[in-house]
Design a protein around this motif. Structure first.
Motif, PDB file in Angstrom:
ATOM      1  N   ASN A 285       0.842  -1.206   0.000  1.00 19.42           N
ATOM      2  CA  ASN A 285       0.000   0.000   0.000  1.00 19.42           C
ATOM      3  C   ASN A 285       0.879   1.259   0.000  1.00 19.42           C
ATOM      4  OD1 ASN A 285      -2.360  -1.415   0.056  1.00 19.42           O
ATOM      5  ND2 ASN A 285      -2.734  -1.149   2.243  1.00 19.42           N
ATOM      6  N   ALA A 289       1.200   4.199  -2.791  1.00 24.39           N
ATOM      7  CA  ALA A 289       0.862   5.592  -2.460  1.00 24.39           C
ATOM      8  C   ALA A 289       1.966   6.562  -2.904  1.00 24.39           C
ATOM      9  CB  ALA A 289       0.634   5.717  -0.953  1.00 24.39           C
ATOM     10  N   ASP A 313       5.251   6.008   4.915  1.00 24.46           N
ATOM     11  CA  ASP A 313       5.534   6.433   3.540  1.00 24.46           C
ATOM     12  C   ASP A 313       5.389   7.945   3.438  1.00 24.46           C
ATOM     13  OD1 ASP A 313       2.789   7.262   2.540  1.00 24.46           O
ATOM     14  OD2 ASP A 313       2.340   5.177   3.021  1.00 24.46           O
ATOM     15  N   ILE A 318      -4.054   9.670   3.451  1.00 20.06           N
ATOM     16  CA  ILE A 318      -5.445   9.188   3.453  1.00 20.06           C
ATOM     17  C   ILE A 318      -6.330  10.294   4.040  1.00 20.06           C
ATOM     18  CG2 ILE A 318      -7.004   7.361   4.281  1.00 20.06           C
ATOM     19  CD1 ILE A 318      -4.438   5.651   4.749  1.00 20.06           C
ATOM     20  N   ILE A 326     -10.956   2.280   5.750  1.00 22.24           N
ATOM     21  CA  ILE A 326      -9.954   1.516   4.993  1.00 22.24           C
ATOM     22  C   ILE A 326      -9.784   0.071   5.465  1.00 22.24           C
ATOM     23  CG2 ILE A 326      -8.648   3.496   4.131  1.00 22.24           C
ATOM     24  CD1 ILE A 326      -6.666   3.004   6.389  1.00 22.24           C
ATOM     25  N   PHE A 331     -13.110  -2.366   0.786  1.00 23.60           N
ATOM     26  CA  PHE A 331     -12.966  -0.930   0.558  1.00 23.60           C
ATOM     27  C   PHE A 331     -11.664  -0.688  -0.200  1.00 23.60           C
ATOM     28  CE2 PHE A 331     -11.207   3.198   1.263  1.00 23.60           C
ATOM     29  CZ  PHE A 331     -12.268   3.995   0.901  1.00 23.60           C
ATOM     30  N   THR A 332     -11.782  -0.082  -1.365  1.00 21.56           N
ATOM     31  CA  THR A 332     -10.578   0.218  -2.148  1.00 21.56           C
ATOM     32  C   THR A 332     -10.788   1.488  -2.952  1.00 21.56           C
ATOM     33  OG1 THR A 332      -9.029  -0.631  -3.797  1.00 21.56           O
ATOM     34  CG2 THR A 332     -11.322  -1.244  -4.111  1.00 21.56           C
ATOM     35  N   THR A 333      -9.672   2.214  -3.187  1.00 19.15           N
ATOM     36  CA  THR A 333      -9.761   3.381  -4.071  1.00 19.15           C
ATOM     37  C   THR A 333      -8.959   3.092  -5.338  1.00 19.15           C
ATOM     38  OG1 THR A 333      -7.869   4.309  -2.926  1.00 19.15           O
ATOM     39  CG2 THR A 333     -10.030   5.084  -2.208  1.00 19.15           C
ATOM     40  N   LYS A 334      -8.509   1.808  -5.456  1.00 15.07           N
ATOM     41  CA  LYS A 334      -7.655   1.449  -6.589  1.00 15.07           C
ATOM     42  C   LYS A 334      -8.451   0.718  -7.661  1.00 15.07           C
ATOM     43  CE  LYS A 334      -3.942   0.941  -3.341  1.00 15.07           C
ATOM     44  NZ  LYS A 334      -3.223  -0.005  -2.530  1.00 15.07           N
ATOM     45  N   THR A 338      -8.408  -5.278  -4.398  1.00 12.86           N
ATOM     46  CA  THR A 338      -9.526  -6.092  -3.888  1.00 12.86           C
ATOM     47  C   THR A 338     -10.119  -5.418  -2.650  1.00 12.86           C
ATOM     48  OG1 THR A 338      -8.182  -7.345  -2.337  1.00 12.86           O
ATOM     49  CG2 THR A 338      -8.379  -8.233  -4.559  1.00 12.86           C
ATOM     50  N   GLY A 339      -9.325  -4.568  -1.999  1.00 15.72           N
ATOM     51  CA  GLY A 339      -9.800  -3.934  -0.765  1.00 15.72           C
ATOM     52  C   GLY A 339      -9.783  -4.905   0.412  1.00 15.72           C
ATOM     53  N   LEU A 342      -5.857  -4.654   3.847  1.00 15.91           N
ATOM     54  CA  LEU A 342      -5.843  -4.189   5.240  1.00 15.91           C
ATOM     55  C   LEU A 342      -6.738  -5.051   6.132  1.00 15.91           C
ATOM     56  CD1 LEU A 342      -5.792  -0.291   4.907  1.00 15.91           C
ATOM     57  CD2 LEU A 342      -3.953  -1.788   5.661  1.00 15.91           C
TER      58      LEU A 342
HETATM   59  N1  LIG Z   1      -0.185   3.905   2.793  1.00 17.20           N
HETATM   60  C1  LIG Z   1      -1.332   4.307   2.227  1.00 17.20           C
HETATM   61  N2  LIG Z   1      -1.418   5.531   1.661  1.00 17.20           N
HETATM   62  C2  LIG Z   1      -2.566   5.970   1.106  1.00 17.20           C
HETATM   63  N3  LIG Z   1      -3.714   5.251   1.066  1.00 17.20           N
HETATM   64  C3  LIG Z   1      -3.698   4.023   1.625  1.00 17.20           C
HETATM   65  C4  LIG Z   1      -2.519   3.484   2.226  1.00 17.20           C
HETATM   66  N4  LIG Z   1      -2.823   2.265   2.713  1.00 17.20           N
HETATM   67  C5  LIG Z   1      -4.109   2.044   2.403  1.00 17.20           C
HETATM   68  N5  LIG Z   1      -4.654   3.080   1.759  1.00 17.20           N
HETATM   69  C6  LIG Z   1      -6.060   3.204   1.301  1.00 17.20           C
HETATM   70  O1  LIG Z   1      -6.805   2.142   1.857  1.00 17.20           O
HETATM   71  C7  LIG Z   1      -7.466   1.399   0.850  1.00 17.20           C
HETATM   72  C8  LIG Z   1      -7.631  -0.034   1.293  1.00 17.20           C
HETATM   73  O2  LIG Z   1      -6.375  -0.681   1.344  1.00 17.20           O
HETATM   74  P1  LIG Z   1      -6.296  -2.263   1.205  1.00 17.20           P
HETATM   75  O3  LIG Z   1      -4.883  -2.671   1.286  1.00 17.20           O
HETATM   76  O4  LIG Z   1      -7.266  -2.892   2.147  1.00 17.20           O
HETATM   77  O5  LIG Z   1      -6.864  -2.535  -0.248  1.00 17.20           O
HETATM   78  P2  LIG Z   1      -6.202  -2.137  -1.629  1.00 17.20           P
HETATM   79  O6  LIG Z   1      -4.764  -1.805  -1.445  1.00 17.20           O
HETATM   80  O7  LIG Z   1      -7.056  -1.100  -2.249  1.00 17.20           O
HETATM   81  O8  LIG Z   1      -6.347  -3.473  -2.445  1.00 17.20           O
HETATM   82  P3  LIG Z   1      -5.365  -4.739  -2.365  1.00 17.20           P
HETATM   83  O9  LIG Z   1      -4.649  -4.666  -1.058  1.00 17.20           O
HETATM   84  O10 LIG Z   1      -6.242  -5.883  -2.507  1.00 17.20           O
HETATM   85  O11 LIG Z   1      -4.440  -4.555  -3.518  1.00 17.20           O
HETATM   86  C9  LIG Z   1      -6.627   1.610  -0.386  1.00 17.20           C
HETATM   87  O12 LIG Z   1      -7.378   1.416  -1.564  1.00 17.20           O
HETATM   88  C10 LIG Z   1      -6.171   3.062  -0.206  1.00 17.20           C
HETATM   89  O13 LIG Z   1      -7.190   3.966  -0.597  1.00 17.20           O
END
Ligand SMILES: Nc1ncnc2c1ncn2[C@@H]1O[C@H](COP(=O)(O)OP(=O)(O)OP(=O)(O)O)[C@@H](O)[C@H]1O
Ligand SMILES: [Mg+2]
Length: 398
Positions: A285, A289, A313, A318, A326, A331-334, A338-339, A342
Motif C-alpha cells: 500500500n 501511495a 511512507d 489518506i 480503509i 474498501f478500495t480506491t484502486k 480487492t480492498g 488491510l
Molecule cells: N499507505 C497508504 N497511503 C494511502 N492510502 C492508503 C494506504 N494504505 C491504504 N490506503 C487506502 O486504503 C485502501 C484499502 O487498502 P487495502 O490494502 O485494504 O486494499 P487495496 O490496497 O485497495 O487493495 P489490495 O490490497 O487488494 O491490492 C486503499 O485502496 C487506499 O485507498
C-alpha cells in the motif's frame, strides 16, 4: 513507604520520653490497622508470600475465592489449595519466581463456574527477590461482557462483509446475464449464427466466472480462521528479509527504503509467515501511495511495554473521512484493488493479540503502527521495601 512522621520520630528516638513513645506506637498501630482494613476490604484477592512461599498476608476475598482454610498454618501456599490445577499453578509459579500476568482458571462455586485471573509478581528489594505478591481477580462478568461485545462485533463485521460480497458479485452477475441473453438471441437463428460474436460473448462469460471465483477465494481467505502458530522469536530478520524482498519494486518506483531496528529488542510471540504477509500488505500500500517516488521506512522499537513496528511512507496520504473505512472488507480506491489487504493485515495482527493505529496527512504521507505485546517473562519485577531492611532502618529501591 515509611510515613514521614515515623522517619522523623525514629531519627530522634533517643530523645523521646515514655508518653511520646506511646503516642508514636499508637500512630503506627493506627496506620497499620488502616492498611490492614484496606487490604481486607478489597474486592480482589491479595496474598503476600515470603521467600519460603508461606503467606504473610491473605485477605478475605483471597480466602473466599481460593477456599483457603482459616486455620491454614505456616506452610507454603499451595498446601492450602484444594483444587489440583490451582495447587500445581501456585507450586510451579511461586517456585519459579517468575512474573506471571493474568493466568485464567475456571473454578466451581456454589452459584456456578467462575473465571478468575491470577497474577504473580516478585517482590524485589536490594536487587534480591524477597517474596511474591499474588493478585486474584474474578473476571466472570468481564468475560461475559467481552463475549457479548465480540458477538455483536462479529455480527456487524459479517454484515459488512456480506454487503461487500453482494456488491462485488453484482457486477459480474449483471454482465453474465446480459451476455447470456445476447447469446440466446444469436442461437434463436441458427442458420445465421455469427461464430465470432458467439466466441466474444463466451469469452466475457468465462472472464466474469473467473472474477466470481476470485471474489469467493479472497472472501474465504479473509474469513477463514487462520492457522496461526506463535513462537517466541526475533523480529529483526523478518524486517530485513522483507526489505530485501521489496527492494527491487521500491527501486523501480524511485522509492528510498530505510530499515531501522532498535538494538536488543526483546523476542516476541509471532507467526513469521503471517506477520510477513501483514507487513507486506502495508508495504505494498505504501509503495502504491508513492507513484512519484519517496521514502519508505520500516522501523521496530520498544515503547511502553510493547513492540511497535512502523511502516511509513511519504505518499498521497489518506483523507480523514476514509480513515475509519480503509479496514473494511472490499474498501478500495484502486482500479485493480480487492480492498482486502488491510482487512487481512488487521486480522493477522489481532491473532497476535496486537493492534494497529494510523497517522496520515493528505499530501504528506502515512504511518501504520503495529503494536505487539511483549511476553510476561520479559517484564521487570515489582519494587517494594524489604521487611528486614526496613526494620534495620534503611530503605532501598529495587
Ligand atoms: N499507505 C497508504 N497511503 C494511502 N492510502 C492508503 C494506504 N494504505 C491504504 N490506503 C487506502 O486504503 C485502501 C484499502 O487498502 P487495502 O490494502 O485494504 O486494499 P487495496 O490496497 O485497495 O487493495 P489490495 O490490497 O487488494 O491490492 C486503499 O485502496 C487506499 O485507498
Ligand atoms: Mg492493499
Amino acid at each position: 513507604m515509611k510515613p514521614a512522621f515515623l522517619e522523623k520520630a525514629l531519627s530522634m528516638a533517643g530523645k523521646l520520653d515514655f508518653n511520646d513513645l506511646v503516642k508514636l506506637l499508637n500512630l503506627v498501630a493506627m496506620d497499620d490497622m488502616r492498611l490492614e482494613a484496606a487490604i481486607q476490604s478489597m474486592f480482589d484477592g491479595i496474598i503476600v508470600c515470603n521467600r519460603e512461599h508461606v503467606p504473610v498476608i491473605i485477605n478475605k476475598s483471597a480466602e473466599r475465592i481460593l477456599k483457603i482454610p482459616s486455620d491454614f498454618g505456616n506452610k507454603p501456599l499451595w498446601h492450602g489449595i484444594a483444587d489440583e490445577d490451582l495447587k500445581q499453578f501456585f507450586h510451579e509459579g511461586l517456585v519459579s519466581e517468575e512474573n506471571i500476568m493474568g493466568s485464567e482458571f475456571a473454578i466451581d462455586c456454589p452459584g456456578g463456574t467462575r473465571i478468575i485471573a491470577i497474577s504473580l509478581s516478585t517482590l524485589v528489594f536490594s536487587e534480591k527477590i524477597s517474596g511474591t505478591i499474588i493478585h486474584i481477580e474474578d473476571i466472570t462478568e468481564k468475560r461475559k461482557k467481552e463475549t457479548q461485545l465480540r458477538r455483536a462485533e462479529s455480527l456487524a463485521a459479517l454484515t459488512t462483509l456480506a454487503a461487500g460480497v453482494a456488491h462485488e458479485i453484482n457486477n459480474p452477475l449483471g454482465s453474465l446475464s446480459i451476455h447470456i441473453q445476447l447469446m440466446e438471441r444469436l442461437l434463436k437463428n441458427p442458420q445465421k449464427l455469427d461464430d465470432k460474436a458467439l466466441q466474444h460473448h463466451l469469452g466475457i462469460v468465462k472472464e466474469e466466472i473467473d472474477k466470481l471465483e476470485h471474489i469467493v477465494k479472497d472472501f474465504l481467505f479473509a474469513v477463514r480462521p487462520m492457522d496461526i502458530q506463535l513462537l517466541n522469536q526475533d523480529l529483526k530478520p523478518i524486517l530485513e528479509e522483507l526489505a530485501e524482498f521489496v527492494r527491487p519494486e521500491a527501486e523501480k518506483y524511485n522509492i528510498k527504503l530505510k530499515v531501522s531496528v532498535q538494538k536488543d529488542l526483546p523476542k516476541i510471540l509471532l507467526d513469521k509467515r503471517h506477520l510477513k504477509q501483514a507487513l507486506l500488505n502495508l508495504i505494498q500500500n505504501a509503495i502504491a501511495a508513492m507513484s512519484d517516488g519517496g521514502t519508505l521506512k520500516l522501523e521496530a522499537k520498544k515503547a511502553d511495554e510493547e513492540i511497535r513496528i512502523l511502516v511509513s511512507d511519504t505518499g498521497i496520504g489518506i483523507p480523514e473521512e476514509l480513515l475509519t473505512k480503509i479496514f473494511e472488507p472490499y474498501f478500495t480506491t484502486k482500479k485493480n484493488g480487492t480492498g482486502l489487504g488491510l482487512t487481512i493485515t488487521f486480522k493477522i495482527i489481532k491473532e497476535h493479540a496486537g493492534d494497529i493505529s494510523i497517522e496520515s496527512k493528505p499530501g504528506k504521507g502515512t504511518t501504520f503502527t503495529i503494536h505487539l505485546p511483549i511476553p510476561q517473562a520479559e517484564r521487570k519485577s515489582l519494587p517494594i521495601y524489604d521487611e528486614d531492611a526496613v526494620s534495620a532502618g534503611s530503605h532501598v529501591e529495587a
